[in-house]
Design a protein around this motif. Sequence first.
Motif, mmCIF file in Angstrom:
data_model
loop_
_atom_site.group_PDB
_atom_site.id
_atom_site.type_symbol
_atom_site.label_atom_id
_atom_site.label_comp_id
_atom_site.label_asym_id
_atom_site.label_seq_id
_atom_site.Cartn_x
_atom_site.Cartn_y
_atom_site.Cartn_z
ATOM 1 N N VAL A 1 0.827 -1.198 0.000
ATOM 2 C CA VAL A 1 0.000 0.000 0.000
ATOM 3 C C VAL A 1 0.866 1.255 0.000
ATOM 4 O O VAL A 1 0.517 2.273 -0.620
ATOM 5 N N SER A 2 2.020 1.216 0.671
ATOM 6 C CA SER A 2 2.906 2.387 0.678
ATOM 7 C C SER A 2 3.457 2.664 -0.713
ATOM 8 O O SER A 2 3.661 3.826 -1.093
ATOM 9 N N GLU A 3 3.713 1.613 -1.489
ATOM 10 C CA GLU A 3 4.214 1.792 -2.861
ATOM 11 C C GLU A 3 3.148 2.438 -3.735
ATOM 12 O O GLU A 3 3.455 3.308 -4.565
ATOM 13 N N LEU A 4 1.901 2.018 -3.550
ATOM 14 C CA LEU A 4 0.805 2.617 -4.298
ATOM 15 C C LEU A 4 0.645 4.086 -3.932
ATOM 16 O O LEU A 4 0.493 4.945 -4.810
ATOM 17 N N CYS A 5 0.685 4.401 -2.642
ATOM 18 C CA CYS A 5 0.448 5.777 -2.197
ATOM 19 C C CYS A 5 1.562 6.721 -2.626
ATOM 20 O O CYS A 5 1.327 7.923 -2.809
ATOM 21 N N ARG A 6 2.785 6.213 -2.774
ATOM 22 C CA ARG A 6 3.904 7.077 -3.191
ATOM 23 C C ARG A 6 4.024 7.213 -4.708
ATOM 24 O O ARG A 6 4.750 8.090 -5.192
ATOM 25 N N ALA A 7 3.356 6.342 -5.459
ATOM 26 C CA ALA A 7 3.506 6.357 -6.919
ATOM 27 C C ALA A 7 2.963 7.643 -7.517
ATOM 28 O O ALA A 7 1.982 8.214 -7.039
ATOM 29 N N ARG A 8 3.603 8.093 -8.592
ATOM 30 C CA ARG A 8 3.203 9.300 -9.287
ATOM 31 C C ARG A 8 2.916 8.979 -10.752
ATOM 32 O O ARG A 8 3.404 7.976 -11.292
ATOM 33 N N VAL A 9 2.143 9.839 -11.386
ATOM 34 C CA VAL A 9 1.821 9.640 -12.799
ATOM 35 C C VAL A 9 3.105 9.615 -13.622
ATOM 36 O O VAL A 9 3.222 8.865 -14.596
ATOM 37 N N GLU A 10 4.095 10.411 -13.193
ATOM 38 C CA GLU A 10 5.376 10.450 -13.922
ATOM 39 C C GLU A 10 6.109 9.117 -13.870
ATOM 40 O O GLU A 10 7.058 8.905 -14.645
ATOM 41 N N ASP A 11 5.701 8.202 -12.971
ATOM 42 C CA ASP A 11 6.343 6.899 -12.873
ATOM 43 C C ASP A 11 5.831 5.914 -13.912
ATOM 44 O O ASP A 11 6.354 4.800 -14.031
ATOM 45 N N LEU A 12 4.798 6.294 -14.644
ATOM 46 C CA LEU A 12 4.290 5.448 -15.724
ATOM 47 C C LEU A 12 5.185 5.581 -16.946
ATOM 48 O O LEU A 12 5.751 6.649 -17.195
ATOM 49 N N GLY A 13 5.309 4.508 -17.702
ATOM 50 C CA GLY A 13 6.133 4.567 -18.900
ATOM 51 C C GLY A 13 5.935 3.354 -19.776
ATOM 52 O O GLY A 13 4.987 2.574 -19.601
ATOM 53 N N TYR A 14 6.842 3.202 -20.745
ATOM 54 C CA TYR A 14 6.808 2.074 -21.665
ATOM 55 C C TYR A 14 8.187 1.434 -21.710
ATOM 56 O O TYR A 14 9.211 2.119 -21.601
ATOM 57 N N GLU A 15 8.223 0.123 -21.868
ATOM 58 C CA GLU A 15 9.491 -0.578 -22.046
ATOM 59 C C GLU A 15 9.260 -1.847 -22.866
ATOM 60 O O GLU A 15 8.473 -2.714 -22.457
ATOM 61 N N ARG A 16 9.882 -1.911 -24.017
ATOM 62 C CA ARG A 16 9.819 -3.079 -24.897
ATOM 63 C C ARG A 16 8.377 -3.511 -25.162
ATOM 64 O O ARG A 16 8.039 -4.685 -25.149
ATOM 65 N N GLY A 17 7.536 -2.532 -25.410
ATOM 66 C CA GLY A 17 6.154 -2.804 -25.739
ATOM 67 C C GLY A 17 5.241 -2.994 -24.550
ATOM 68 O O GLY A 17 4.027 -3.186 -24.715
ATOM 69 N N HIS A 18 5.786 -2.942 -23.342
ATOM 70 C CA HIS A 18 4.984 -3.113 -22.140
ATOM 71 C C HIS A 18 4.679 -1.758 -21.514
ATOM 72 O O HIS A 18 5.535 -0.864 -21.496
ATOM 73 N N ARG A 19 3.486 -1.615 -20.965
ATOM 74 C CA ARG A 19 3.166 -0.455 -20.140
ATOM 75 C C ARG A 19 3.676 -0.770 -18.741
ATOM 76 O O ARG A 19 3.375 -1.839 -18.180
ATOM 77 N N VAL A 20 4.459 0.121 -18.164
ATOM 78 C CA VAL A 20 5.106 -0.181 -16.895
ATOM 79 C C VAL A 20 4.892 0.947 -15.891
ATOM 80 O O VAL A 20 4.637 2.094 -16.253
ATOM 81 N N LEU A 21 5.001 0.557 -14.615
ATOM 82 C CA LEU A 21 4.976 1.505 -13.500
ATOM 83 C C LEU A 21 6.234 1.260 -12.688
ATOM 84 O O LEU A 21 6.491 0.132 -12.260
ATOM 85 N N THR A 22 7.018 2.300 -12.466
ATOM 86 C CA THR A 22 8.230 2.178 -11.657
ATOM 87 C C THR A 22 7.892 2.570 -10.224
ATOM 88 O O THR A 22 7.441 3.686 -9.961
ATOM 89 N N VAL A 23 8.078 1.634 -9.307
ATOM 90 C CA VAL A 23 7.730 1.868 -7.907
ATOM 91 C C VAL A 23 8.996 1.873 -7.054
ATOM 92 O O VAL A 23 10.023 1.305 -7.436
#
Length: 313
Positions: free
Chosen positions: A165-187
């Motif tokens: 839950v702490s990882e979810l609460c700290r995540a930001r929209v800027e942490d979204l991205g793409y890598e090798r065709g995958h939609r990714v979230l960096t936590v």
Amino acid sequence: MNSDMIVEGELVPVAARLPGSAGSRPTVERLAAAFLLSHQGNTREAYQRDLAHFAAWCARHEVDMLAVTRAHLDAYTEQQRRDGAAPATISRRLSALSGFYAYAVEEGVLARNPAARVRRPKVGDNVQSTGLSKEEAVILLDAAEAHSPRTAVVVQLLLLLGLRVSELCRARVEDLGYERGHRVLTVTRKGGRRQRMVIPPRAIDALERYLAGRDSGPLVATATGRPMDRHAVWRLLRRLARDCLPHLADRLHPHDLRHACATLALDAGAELRDVQDLLGHADPRTTRRYDRARHNLDRSPTYAVAGLLAGRR
């Protein structure tokens, strides 16, 4: 860093609650602040809560936190047992205190660590629950999508990605991205380590509906634009459970969704090592606890006994 700590619901310096500590070398709150600076993220937050819990106990018993003995810590441990604290919680608090006092010894404030030889309760290897069944998980996902776009995002990221839950609460929209065709979230995981998480299509759709073009700020936000905190997530899940899983309404916790992610992934045939990587477990033994726990009830001998006696009434 602010050296204040939360003690019994109030934001006050720890030393103000500890008779005799104001003249210590250094004061308790300064030593605690320095100790906490040597840790990051979730570890720092957990240690701060644990130190504050012990500071409150010291204040109630008029004990200087820098003058405690092993006997004091044994009494503190026994009080927690009487209060019904889980063995894992007691062990974690004692670990935090041992680290704090070891730091005080290294800094020359104390001659020895009073927590070094305190007996800690044995913590079993087995996890007692498997979070949610497949059927419960499906019901919760469907109910979340029907509730609101934000609720859908919260439940899907906790359940499908196995986020803390702490990882979810700290995540930001800027942490979204793409890598090798995958939609990714960096936590940001425990210890400050950054990890890219694959987002499955169902969660991508939920995110796009919720964000509606927003490209910055907290990934999951309140009406005022601030990040949701863990307490808000907890309350949201309980409200949702009251409507769709009433038997879980008084005990559903965000970690149950992370736990369910692990057990359901293993049920689906995922390799244990891959589940370990997904959850960010540094120690594979932590992941294996989920693997053992998911079959404990299925293999209960009570089913064999009932089957043997069936028809003998």
